[in-house]
Every structure is written in structure tokens, then in C-alpha cells.
Design a protein around this motif. Sequence first.
Motif, PDB file in Angstrom:
ATOM      1  N   GLU A 148       0.813  -1.207   0.000  1.00 10.67           N
ATOM      2  CA  GLU A 148       0.000   0.000   0.000  1.00 10.67           C
ATOM      3  C   GLU A 148       0.849   1.261   0.000  1.00 10.67           C
ATOM      4  O   GLU A 148       1.629   1.504   0.914  1.00 10.67           O
ATOM      5  CB  GLU A 148      -0.923   0.004   1.217  1.00 10.67           C
ATOM      6  CG  GLU A 148      -1.903   1.180   1.205  1.00 10.67           C
ATOM      7  CD  GLU A 148      -2.883   1.124   2.355  1.00 10.67           C
ATOM      8  OE1 GLU A 148      -3.703   2.047   2.466  1.00 10.67           O
ATOM      9  OE2 GLU A 148      -2.837   0.168   3.141  1.00 10.67           O
ATOM     10  N   HIS A 149       0.699   2.062  -1.050  1.00 12.20           N
ATOM     11  CA  HIS A 149       1.366   3.357  -1.174  1.00 12.20           C
ATOM     12  C   HIS A 149       2.890   3.259  -1.156  1.00 12.20           C
ATOM     13  O   HIS A 149       3.577   4.235  -0.822  1.00 12.20           O
ATOM     14  CB  HIS A 149       0.894   4.320  -0.082  1.00 12.20           C
ATOM     15  CG  HIS A 149      -0.568   4.604  -0.136  1.00 12.20           C
ATOM     16  ND1 HIS A 149      -1.224   4.903  -1.314  1.00 12.20           N
ATOM     17  CD2 HIS A 149      -1.521   4.616   0.837  1.00 12.20           C
ATOM     18  CE1 HIS A 149      -2.509   5.101  -1.063  1.00 12.20           C
ATOM     19  NE2 HIS A 149      -2.718   4.920   0.224  1.00 12.20           N
ATOM     20  N   GLY A 166       4.758   2.259   6.402  1.00 14.89           N
ATOM     21  CA  GLY A 166       5.972   1.975   7.154  1.00 14.89           C
ATOM     22  C   GLY A 166       6.325   0.499   7.129  1.00 14.89           C
ATOM     23  O   GLY A 166       7.492   0.122   6.963  1.00 14.89           O
ATOM     24  N   GLU A 167       5.321  -0.351   7.287  1.00 14.25           N
ATOM     25  CA  GLU A 167       5.552  -1.796   7.253  1.00 14.25           C
ATOM     26  C   GLU A 167       6.018  -2.251   5.877  1.00 14.25           C
ATOM     27  O   GLU A 167       6.870  -3.139   5.757  1.00 14.25           O
ATOM     28  CB  GLU A 167       4.282  -2.529   7.673  1.00 14.25           C
ATOM     29  CG  GLU A 167       3.934  -2.328   9.142  1.00 14.25           C
ATOM     30  CD  GLU A 167       2.557  -2.856   9.512  1.00 14.25           C
ATOM     31  OE1 GLU A 167       1.796  -3.227   8.583  1.00 14.25           O
ATOM     32  OE2 GLU A 167       2.247  -2.884  10.720  1.00 14.25           O
ATOM     33  N   ALA A 168       5.472  -1.613   4.828  1.00 18.96           N
ATOM     34  CA  ALA A 168       5.854  -1.976   3.466  1.00 18.96           C
ATOM     35  C   ALA A 168       7.289  -1.573   3.163  1.00 18.96           C
ATOM     36  O   ALA A 168       8.030  -2.326   2.512  1.00 18.96           O
ATOM     37  CB  ALA A 168       4.897  -1.328   2.462  1.00 18.96           C
ATOM     38  N   VAL A 169       7.698  -0.400   3.625  1.00 19.15           N
ATOM     39  CA  VAL A 169       9.088   0.024   3.441  1.00 19.15           C
ATOM     40  C   VAL A 169      10.027  -0.966   4.129  1.00 19.15           C
ATOM     41  O   VAL A 169      11.025  -1.415   3.551  1.00 19.15           O
ATOM     42  CB  VAL A 169       9.310   1.448   3.978  1.00 19.15           C
ATOM     43  CG1 VAL A 169      10.801   1.781   4.016  1.00 19.15           C
ATOM     44  CG2 VAL A 169       8.571   2.473   3.127  1.00 19.15           C
ATOM     45  N   GLN A 170       9.705  -1.321   5.360  1.00 20.59           N
ATOM     46  CA  GLN A 170      10.550  -2.261   6.088  1.00 20.59           C
ATOM     47  C   GLN A 170      10.633  -3.605   5.367  1.00 20.59           C
ATOM     48  O   GLN A 170      11.726  -4.177   5.230  1.00 20.59           O
ATOM     49  CB  GLN A 170      10.026  -2.462   7.513  1.00 20.59           C
ATOM     50  CG  GLN A 170      10.919  -3.380   8.341  1.00 20.59           C
ATOM     51  CD  GLN A 170      10.348  -3.643   9.719  1.00 20.59           C
ATOM     52  OE1 GLN A 170       9.153  -3.846   9.882  1.00 20.59           O
ATOM     53  NE2 GLN A 170      11.205  -3.635  10.725  1.00 20.59           N
ATOM     54  N   ALA A 171       9.501  -4.117   4.903  1.00 17.45           N
ATOM     55  CA  ALA A 171       9.503  -5.412   4.212  1.00 17.45           C
ATOM     56  C   ALA A 171      10.356  -5.365   2.949  1.00 17.45           C
ATOM     57  O   ALA A 171      11.138  -6.282   2.669  1.00 17.45           O
ATOM     58  CB  ALA A 171       8.067  -5.821   3.878  1.00 17.45           C
ATOM     59  N   ARG A 214      10.356   1.502  11.726  1.00 18.68           N
ATOM     60  CA  ARG A 214      10.419   0.465  10.694  1.00 18.68           C
ATOM     61  C   ARG A 214      11.017   0.993   9.391  1.00 18.68           C
ATOM     62  O   ARG A 214      11.591   0.235   8.609  1.00 18.68           O
ATOM     63  CB  ARG A 214       9.023  -0.103  10.415  1.00 18.68           C
ATOM     64  CG  ARG A 214       8.432  -0.869  11.579  1.00 18.68           C
ATOM     65  CD  ARG A 214       7.083  -1.463  11.222  1.00 18.68           C
ATOM     66  NE  ARG A 214       6.478  -2.141  12.364  1.00 18.68           N
ATOM     67  CZ  ARG A 214       6.758  -3.390  12.731  1.00 18.68           C
ATOM     68  NH1 ARG A 214       7.639  -4.104  12.036  1.00 18.68           N
ATOM     69  NH2 ARG A 214       6.158  -3.932  13.780  1.00 18.68           N
ATOM     70  N   THR A 215      10.887   2.291   9.136  1.00 23.67           N
ATOM     71  CA  THR A 215      11.359   2.871   7.881  1.00 23.67           C
ATOM     72  C   THR A 215      12.817   3.316   7.937  1.00 23.67           C
ATOM     73  O   THR A 215      13.369   3.702   6.906  1.00 23.67           O
ATOM     74  CB  THR A 215      10.511   4.099   7.507  1.00 23.67           C
ATOM     75  OG1 THR A 215      10.768   5.165   8.434  1.00 23.67           O
ATOM     76  CG2 THR A 215       9.020   3.777   7.512  1.00 23.67           C
ATOM     77  N   PRO A 252      20.773  -4.776 -10.218  1.00 23.28           N
ATOM     78  CA  PRO A 252      21.151  -4.924  -8.813  1.00 23.28           C
ATOM     79  C   PRO A 252      20.714  -3.771  -7.914  1.00 23.28           C
ATOM     80  O   PRO A 252      21.094  -3.703  -6.749  1.00 23.28           O
ATOM     81  CB  PRO A 252      22.676  -4.993  -8.883  1.00 23.28           C
ATOM     82  CG  PRO A 252      23.021  -4.145 -10.063  1.00 23.28           C
ATOM     83  CD  PRO A 252      21.905  -4.336 -11.054  1.00 23.28           C
ATOM     84  N   ILE A 253      19.902  -2.850  -8.455  1.00 21.61           N
ATOM     85  CA  ILE A 253      19.498  -1.660  -7.702  1.00 21.61           C
ATOM     86  C   ILE A 253      18.019  -1.761  -7.339  1.00 21.61           C
ATOM     87  O   ILE A 253      17.172  -1.950  -8.210  1.00 21.61           O
ATOM     88  CB  ILE A 253      19.743  -0.378  -8.527  1.00 21.61           C
ATOM     89  CG1 ILE A 253      21.231  -0.258  -8.883  1.00 21.61           C
ATOM     90  CG2 ILE A 253      19.261   0.855  -7.769  1.00 21.61           C
ATOM     91  CD1 ILE A 253      21.524   0.769  -9.955  1.00 21.61           C
ATOM     92  N   ARG A 254      17.719  -1.641  -6.064  1.00 28.92           N
ATOM     93  CA  ARG A 254      16.329  -1.622  -5.612  1.00 28.92           C
ATOM     94  C   ARG A 254      15.896  -0.175  -5.357  1.00 28.92           C
ATOM     95  O   ARG A 254      16.603   0.576  -4.669  1.00 28.92           O
ATOM     96  CB  ARG A 254      16.161  -2.439  -4.335  1.00 28.92           C
ATOM     97  CG  ARG A 254      14.814  -2.194  -3.634  1.00 28.92           C
ATOM     98  CD  ARG A 254      14.315  -3.380  -2.859  1.00 28.92           C
ATOM     99  NE  ARG A 254      13.925  -4.467  -3.769  1.00 28.92           N
ATOM    100  CZ  ARG A 254      13.258  -5.557  -3.365  1.00 28.92           C
ATOM    101  NH1 ARG A 254      12.913  -5.705  -2.097  1.00 28.92           N
ATOM    102  NH2 ARG A 254      12.943  -6.487  -4.232  1.00 28.92           N
ATOM    103  N   ILE A 255      14.734   0.189  -5.890  1.00 26.07           N
ATOM    104  CA  ILE A 255      14.172   1.525  -5.680  1.00 26.07           C
ATOM    105  C   ILE A 255      12.882   1.373  -4.894  1.00 26.07           C
ATOM    106  O   ILE A 255      11.942   0.704  -5.340  1.00 26.07           O
ATOM    107  CB  ILE A 255      13.913   2.239  -7.015  1.00 26.07           C
ATOM    108  CG1 ILE A 255      15.216   2.367  -7.811  1.00 26.07           C
ATOM    109  CG2 ILE A 255      13.306   3.625  -6.764  1.00 26.07           C
ATOM    110  CD1 ILE A 255      15.023   2.818  -9.241  1.00 26.07           C
ATOM    111  N   VAL A 256      12.846   1.961  -3.719  1.00 29.06           N
ATOM    112  CA  VAL A 256      11.668   1.935  -2.851  1.00 29.06           C
ATOM    113  C   VAL A 256      11.089   3.351  -2.836  1.00 29.06           C
ATOM    114  O   VAL A 256      11.743   4.286  -2.369  1.00 29.06           O
ATOM    115  CB  VAL A 256      12.027   1.470  -1.435  1.00 29.06           C
ATOM    116  CG1 VAL A 256      10.796   1.504  -0.528  1.00 29.06           C
ATOM    117  CG2 VAL A 256      12.629   0.066  -1.461  1.00 29.06           C
ATOM    118  N   MET A 257       9.872   3.487  -3.357  1.00 30.84           N
ATOM    119  CA  MET A 257       9.276   4.815  -3.528  1.00 30.84           C
ATOM    120  C   MET A 257       8.027   4.972  -2.659  1.00 30.84           C
ATOM    121  O   MET A 257       7.073   4.191  -2.790  1.00 30.84           O
ATOM    122  CB  MET A 257       8.912   5.038  -5.000  1.00 30.84           C
ATOM    123  CG  MET A 257       8.264   6.381  -5.291  1.00 30.84           C
ATOM    124  SD  MET A 257       7.924   6.632  -7.055  1.00 30.84           S
ATOM    125  CE  MET A 257       9.595   6.841  -7.681  1.00 30.84           C
TER     126      MET A 257
END
Length: 246
Positions: A2-3, A31-36, A74-75, A11-16
Motif C-alpha cells: 500500500e502506497h 511503514g511496514e511496506a518500506v521495512q519489508a 520500521r522505515t 542490482p538496484i532496488r528503488i523503494v518509492m
Amino acid sequence: MEHVTVTDEGPIRIVMLNNPAKGNAISKPMGEAVQAAMREFEARDDLRCAIITAAGTRAFTFGADVADPPELWRTIPSVGYRPLKPVICAVEGWCVGGGIVLAMMADLLVCGRSAKFYYPEAKLGLTGGMIAGLVSRIPHKIAMEIMLLCRTVDADRAATIGLVNEVVEDGKALEVAKAWAVELTGMAPMVVAELKRMVTEEILPRGPSEQMTIHGQRMGAIRASEDFAEGKAAFREKRPPRFRGR
């Protein structure tokens, strides 16, 4: 998630953070999604560098979503997740409250020219305390000015005081962060990991809130472990426990 939009480019992860209608305010599920997403990044050998950014140019984040307050820790890099791989933060627009904590705990930080950093908790009457770590990342007196006087810091001053590595044209922060990430993926992973480990675990001090949060996670893992369940069962059944270390 969610969001939160997660994209892997090689090899690059982008968390938006992706709720621009609410200024990318961090809700509990966000917050939980960013942590996961970041814990998965931490665990995967094929991913070498992560970028944390946000949709739109109005705000990286307005901080915690007061309508659905997160467990903000978590973030936070080195608290909610602890990869020994580089984490870059790309900021556009306002970076408020817990957003500053997230940004300051990244290894590298690039921002657009219109970015503004603002920590209002002394005006709100509540703090999580993790912002105290700012004094180990920029000069003490300036950190205290940001925390106690709630001064807004623009992009150029953020670079001058060492909070930001580079100021770029608005809308270009993610592009520059990706270029840095490509450079980082060409570096020796063992060297990068060891340098980061020494800095985060042995050189930079951890504030009380960081220590308490990390300790709480460790104790929570023990409480949720199979060994604890086995210990309780063995006690009830009056037999020796068969612990497995998990």
C-alpha cells in the motif's frame, strides 16, 4: 504494497513512497511496506544498492500520517533494517519530521534545489527521540537549532552543513541517485560492507531511542521464537526442553 512502489533495476532496488496526494505521509501500512521491501533487499545477494525516494516533487514526506500513525522506526536505515549494502536517499520538496530521520540515516543523500528540511516536534509537544542522532551527522549547534528552534533548512544550507551530499535541479534527485547506485554496484561488495559495518556499528554512536528500538526488536524475536514456545510447552509437560535455536 500500500502506497509503496518497489522496483528492481538490475542490482538496484528503488523503494518509492507513493501517496503524493497526502504529501507521502507515512502511514502504518506504508511503514511496514518500506521495512519489508528493505529487509528483502538486505537478504538478497543479487541486490547491491537501494534508493529510497518518493513520488512527486511537492514532498519527500510530510512525516507520520496522524490519521494512521506508523511505527516510524520500521522505515529507518540501521534501525528497522540493517543492510551492509549502501542506501541512498533521493529527496524532492519537503522532508518533514521522521522523514529527516530516514534521510539522515541513509549513507548518501541527494536532493532537489527546492527541498526543505523541517523538524517540528518541539512545536507539537511529542518526540520519538531518534532525531537526536542528527548531532553525530552534522555540527552540534546546527543540529540543536534544527531540533529546538524548528528552523527550516533549505537545500543549499543542507549541503553546506553536511546533511546533503549534492543539490541538483528539481526533479533530478532520483536520476542522480541512480547514477550513484550504478557506481556503487561496481565497487567491491566486501569492502563496501566492511566500511559500512565499521561506520554504523563501531564509529557512529547510537542514541537511546535507536538502542531501545533495536533491543526491543531482538527481545521480540526471542518472544516469538520456536524455542520460547518449546520452553513453555516443556515446562507445562514437565520434560526437558528440546531447543533448536530458532
